[in-house]
Enzyme design. Structure first.
Site, mmCIF file in Angstrom:
data_model
loop_
_atom_site.group_PDB
_atom_site.id
_atom_site.type_symbol
_atom_site.label_atom_id
_atom_site.label_comp_id
_atom_site.label_asym_id
_atom_site.label_seq_id
_atom_site.Cartn_x
_atom_site.Cartn_y
_atom_site.Cartn_z
ATOM 1 N N GLY A 66 0.847 -1.186 0.000
ATOM 2 C CA GLY A 66 0.000 0.000 0.000
ATOM 3 C C GLY A 66 0.878 1.229 0.000
ATOM 4 O O GLY A 66 1.576 1.507 -0.981
ATOM 5 N N MET A 116 4.702 -7.750 -2.023
ATOM 6 C CA MET A 116 4.627 -9.016 -1.297
ATOM 7 C C MET A 116 3.823 -10.051 -2.076
ATOM 8 O O MET A 116 4.183 -11.226 -2.140
ATOM 9 C CB MET A 116 3.947 -8.795 0.068
ATOM 10 C CG MET A 116 4.695 -7.895 1.009
ATOM 11 S SD MET A 116 6.184 -8.666 1.653
ATOM 12 C CE MET A 116 7.435 -8.025 0.588
ATOM 13 N N GLY A 117 2.716 -9.606 -2.667
ATOM 14 C CA GLY A 117 1.799 -10.517 -3.340
ATOM 15 C C GLY A 117 2.467 -11.329 -4.446
ATOM 16 O O GLY A 117 2.051 -12.461 -4.728
ATOM 17 N N ASN A 163 -10.376 -7.005 -11.751
ATOM 18 C CA ASN A 163 -10.619 -6.698 -10.350
ATOM 19 C C ASN A 163 -10.877 -8.005 -9.584
ATOM 20 O O ASN A 163 -11.725 -8.812 -9.978
ATOM 21 C CB ASN A 163 -11.832 -5.766 -10.226
ATOM 22 C CG ASN A 163 -12.005 -5.280 -8.805
ATOM 23 O OD1 ASN A 163 -12.200 -6.066 -7.880
ATOM 24 N ND2 ASN A 163 -11.902 -3.978 -8.625
ATOM 25 N N GLN A 216 -4.080 -11.248 -1.892
ATOM 26 C CA GLN A 216 -3.052 -10.381 -1.310
ATOM 27 C C GLN A 216 -3.033 -9.011 -1.970
ATOM 28 O O GLN A 216 -1.985 -8.469 -2.296
ATOM 29 C CB GLN A 216 -1.687 -11.053 -1.313
ATOM 30 C CG GLN A 216 -1.114 -11.022 0.113
ATOM 31 C CD GLN A 216 0.272 -11.592 0.248
ATOM 32 O OE1 GLN A 216 1.246 -10.863 0.327
ATOM 33 N NE2 GLN A 216 0.362 -12.901 0.266
ATOM 34 N N CYS A 269 16.075 -16.800 4.699
ATOM 35 C CA CYS A 269 15.938 -18.218 5.029
ATOM 36 C C CYS A 269 15.359 -18.331 6.442
ATOM 37 O O CYS A 269 15.792 -17.614 7.346
ATOM 38 C CB CYS A 269 17.306 -18.894 4.970
ATOM 39 S SG CYS A 269 17.222 -20.675 5.146
ATOM 40 N N GLY A 315 1.336 -4.694 7.829
ATOM 41 C CA GLY A 315 0.625 -5.886 7.355
ATOM 42 C C GLY A 315 -0.877 -5.722 7.352
ATOM 43 O O GLY A 315 -1.513 -5.764 6.310
#
Ligand code: NAD
Length: 547
Positions: free
Chosen positions: A47, A171-172, A236, A257, A404, A486
């Site tokens: 965002g 992230m998605g 969408n 996400q 990791c 988040g």
């Protein structure tokens, strides 16, 4: 307009020591246009997650880091440098508090007002702690989630299975690759065509589809042949999910996400093009939020319907259930969150998302560390499989980095190994060691990391604060305390930590204690909440819990 920002590379200092040099490089790296989602506006990911309040703050941070002495500490208040204090060489060089707000006032509306007044900044998680490394940062958690689903429901593989999800942001984008790593087919819906094109170029997706028909045909064919395929569908998410329901098509796995934790800036209402959404957001934010609420209601309702038809459905850490609930959909919490459902057992073992960054800018430093991990941790099949996979599939952009999931002993061992490699000149410059905020003791988030805890302590936020305080007095180069990452404002409190392996004895001393704090406190937090697995780990590693 901000000039393109790049981190210095190589082994020559531009600051007074390697700790501040590392922080400067990480700060600039998180804003590098190849790394950040919108470098021009200082937006890193998630965002509107930012690394600095504005351009002046950014320039001041760079200037102050360059001048900072080894016994000084720079304070950052929500992305703005506000003070420098004389401290000690062992103290953090940077302490930062971001998006913190008194709980009674912690809602989107009030926060946005403060933000507009220029008084605060939304820092997401690793954006404000300058620890963002691009999609790879969340890839392993996403991979572990998909692997756990494969093991639990599909005999260890997603071959022949179709996953429906959305969002190809910072992230998605880890989602399609994680599905492919487990052999499955992924349809990922994204409204922004430029994001789709970027992910095609970077190999995170295989192919673009413009219609649901096209995507379904490709997905079904690949699933039938048990081939993995990742399809970016322009559209969408809410519309596509509703259409899947209407058509009677049920994917095996469904999640989402988009950056829906922030309805105004991270989620596009149904019926608007990208451009129309941009204009409405600027001109009529209230109307925009109303439309976004209607959309998220339908979006989550369709996810619940797909679940009723047999799909495995979960919230992927963006508070989509919370937003739909707020919009009036009372059944929104019918499906679980990914951490309580799939990842908590790893937290109980003290495993968590550690990451390290080559300050030299030289990828061979990361590959050399990979080789040492493959040889030193060769009994852990999971770690070796992971390192081999990312070596093949991950391209570096910005400073080369690796992530990791490691446990208590492994993290300490890794710190020791890396510091020795720097000391013996096997690596061309020091290495920064940091982590995601997503761990049981580093984030309190009742709809994510701490959802549904055995003892009901989901909303207790003392643990991340204790984590930050302990890291600050144990030799971390930077410690951050943050709010709202988040899952959005009002929904999480979390901390970040960065240390530097510069090859010195001092660094070795710091790292040996520091790198046990996150996994150790993670185990203690879960033992305290009543998890037997964590309790037995506690005994295994010899940690003491006084009560
Ligand atoms: P981002 O802002 O970089 O990307 C969000 C993407 O969603 C954008 O590309 C946007 O165009 C797209 N989008 C928005 N509304 C849409 C709609 N209605 N239909 C289709 N596409 C739409 O965000 P990100 O960094 O990818 O993070 C995504 C979400 O995941 C955020 O809420 C973030 O807080 C959360 N998150 C999850 C994890 C995790 O471990 N699962 C970790 C960090 C963040």
């Amino acid at each position: 307009m901000v000039h393109a920002i790049y981190s210095p590379v190589g082994n020559k200092l531009t600051c007074k020591n390697w700790e501040t040099e590392a922080l400067l490089r990480l700060f600039l790296n998180s804003l590098d246009p190849r790394v950040a989602e919108n470098s021009n506006e200082l937006i890193v990911y998630g965002g509107r997650g930012k690394a600095a309040r504005d351009k002046h703050a950014m320039e001041a941070i760079i200037r102050e880091l360059r001048q900072l002495d080894t016994d000084q500490t720079l304070l950052i208040q929500s992305g703005k440098p506000v003070a420098i204090f004389r401290t000690f060489p062992f103290s953090p060089r940077v302490l930062s508090s971001t998006s913190m707000i008194v709980p009674k006032w912690a809602n989107d509306e009030y926060f946005s007002m403060l933000e507009k007044m220029g008084l605060t900044m939304y820092g997401q998680a690793t954006a404000a702690s300058w620890a963002y490394i691009g999609v790879q940062g969340v890839l392993q958690a996403t991979f572990e989630t998909m692997s756990e689903i494969a093991n639990r429901y599909f005999n260890g593989s997603l071959k022949g299975k179709i996953v429906l999800t959305s969002g190809l942001g910072g992230m998605g984008s880890a989602q399609p690759l994680s599905v492919a790593m487990n052999g499955g087919v992924c349809i990922v819906v994204e409204m922004n065509e430029s994001k789709i094109n970027k992910r095609l170029v970077n190999n995170y997706c295989d192919i673009k589809a413009n219609t649901v028909d096209e995507a379904l045909q490709l997905a079904k064919e690949a699933a039938k042949k048990e081939q993995s395929l990742t399809i970016a569908l322009l559209g969408n998410a809410a519309d596509v999910y509703c259409e899947m329901v209407e058509r009677g098509f049920t994917p095996h796995i469904v999640t989402d996400q988009t950056a829906v934790h922030d309805l105004l800036n991270g989620y596009i209402p149904s019926g608007l093009s990208l451009e129309q959404a941009y204009i409405l957001r600027m001109k009529k934010p209230k109307k925009y939020i109303e439309m976004a609420q209607e959309t998220v209601y339908a979006h989550v309702q369709s996810m619940c319907m797909l679940q009723d038809r047999g799909a495995i459905v979960f919230d992927y850490g963006n508070n989509i259930r919370g937003q739909a609930y707020k919009a009036g959909y009372e059944q929104a919490f019918s499906f679980p969150g990914f951490i309580s459902e799939f990842l908590r057992p790893l937290y109980c073992e003290g495993r968590g998302p550690c990451r390290w960054i080559a300050l030299s800018g030289d990828p061979s430093d990361i590959y050399k560390i990979d080789e040492v991990i493959l040889s030193e941790f060769n009994r852990d099949e999971r770690i070796c499989r992971w390192i081999q996979f990312v070596q093949e599939r991950i391209y570096f952009y910005g400073l080369p980095a690796r992530t990791c999931w490691l446990n208590y002993h492994e993290r300490r061992q890794l710190g020791d190994m890396i510091n020795s490699m720097v000391a013996s000149n096997q690596l061309s410059a020091p290495i920064a060691i940091t982590r995601d905020h997503s761990e049981g003791s580093t984030m309190a988030a009742p709809t994510r990391e701490t959802e549904d805890l055995l003892d009901g302590s989901d909303a207790v936020a003392d643990w991340p604060i204790l984590n930050g305080l302990l890291n600050a007095c144990s030799g971390a180069a930077m410690v951050t305390i943050q709010h709202g990452g988040g899952v959005g404002i009002g929904n999480s409190i979390h901390t970040g930590m960065t240390a530097v392996a510069d090859g010195s004895l001092e660094a070795a001393k710091k790292l040996s204690g520091l790198l046990t704090i996150d996994p150790g406190l993670n185990i203690i937090r879960h033992a305290d909440a009543g998890y037997e697995k964590a309790e037995s780990m506690l005994h295994k590693i010899g940690l003491k819990k006084p009560l």
